[in-house]
Design a protein around this motif. Structure first.
Motif, short mmCIF file in Angstrom:
data_model
loop_
_atom_site.label_atom_id
_atom_site.label_comp_id
_atom_site.label_asym_id
_atom_site.label_seq_id
_atom_site.Cartn_x
_atom_site.Cartn_y
_atom_site.Cartn_z
N ARG A 1 6.14 -9.48 0.71
CA ARG A 1 6.43 -10.13 2.01
C ARG A 1 7.69 -10.99 1.92
N GLU B 1 0.83 -1.21 0.00
CA GLU B 1 0.00 0.00 0.00
C GLU B 1 0.87 1.26 0.00
N ASP C 1 1.34 -8.59 -2.87
CA ASP C 1 1.48 -8.70 -1.40
C ASP C 1 2.41 -9.85 -1.03
N PHE C 2 2.23 -11.01 -1.67
CA PHE C 2 3.06 -12.17 -1.39
C PHE C 2 4.52 -11.88 -1.76
N PRO D 1 -7.84 -8.29 -7.69
CA PRO D 1 -7.65 -9.39 -6.73
C PRO D 1 -6.42 -10.28 -6.97
N GLY D 2 -6.26 -10.86 -8.12
CA GLY D 2 -5.11 -11.76 -8.35
C GLY D 2 -3.80 -11.01 -8.32
N SER E 1 -3.18 -8.11 -6.81
CA SER E 1 -2.96 -7.61 -5.46
C SER E 1 -2.36 -8.69 -4.57
N HIS E 2 -2.94 -9.89 -4.62
CA HIS E 2 -2.42 -10.98 -3.78
C HIS E 2 -0.99 -11.35 -4.17
N GLY E 3 -0.72 -11.36 -5.47
CA GLY E 3 0.64 -11.68 -5.94
C GLY E 3 1.65 -10.64 -5.48
N SER F 1 -2.95 -2.67 -9.88
CA SER F 1 -2.32 -3.41 -8.77
C SER F 1 -3.33 -3.79 -7.69
N ARG F 2 -4.53 -3.23 -7.76
CA ARG F 2 -5.56 -3.54 -6.76
C ARG F 2 -6.47 -4.68 -7.20
#
Length: 131
Positions: A110, A78, A106-107, A99-100, A102-104, A96-97
């Motif tokens: 991390r 974010e 974020d992962f 669903p697919g 965004s999750h990619g 980038s928001r």
């Protein structure tokens, strides 16, 4: 430490000025930030005091931190979304928001954040856990 030249900033980013990859990104953002919408704060600066923000050095080192003008804290991907929106890349940020995506993102972030010191050659027995 603070690169904003006015009070009209939209997002403050707390970055590690000793991280070569981070510095590349910050240098590019500074260049793109022609309207001074980003406040840049280097957490590696000797005068930086994390307690002034109610956080520890470890919190700032574990994951990129950002702050909005109203005092709201944001973390991780974010922060990058807000930074790139501030420099005019809103349409790309919108993608980038999804669903697919965004999750990619974020992962991926991390994983990068967890291994950032190793990836940038700054890991040693004192600052990186063995294992």
């Amino acid at each position: 430490m603070n690169g904003a030249r006015n009070d009209q900033w939209q997002v403050e980013v707390f970055y590690d000025g000793e991280c070569p990859l981070c510095l590349r990104e910050i240098k590019m953002l500074r260049w793109l930030d022609r309207k001074n919408r980003i406040r840049f704060t280097d957490i590696a600066d000797p005068s930086f005091a994390p307690a002034d923000f109610g956080k520890t050095t470890q919190v700032f080192m574990d994951e990129i931190q950002g702050r909005l003008p109203d005092g709201t804290w944001i973390v991780g991907v974010e922060v990058f979304r807000r930074l790139y929106t501030a420099v005019g890349f809103g349409p790309v940020v919108w993608l980038s928001r999804l669903p697919g995506v965004s999750h990619g993102l974020d992962f991926g972030y991390r994983v990068f954040a967890k291994h950032r010191l190793r990836l940038t050659g700054r890991c040693n027995a004192e600052i990186c856990e063995v294992g």
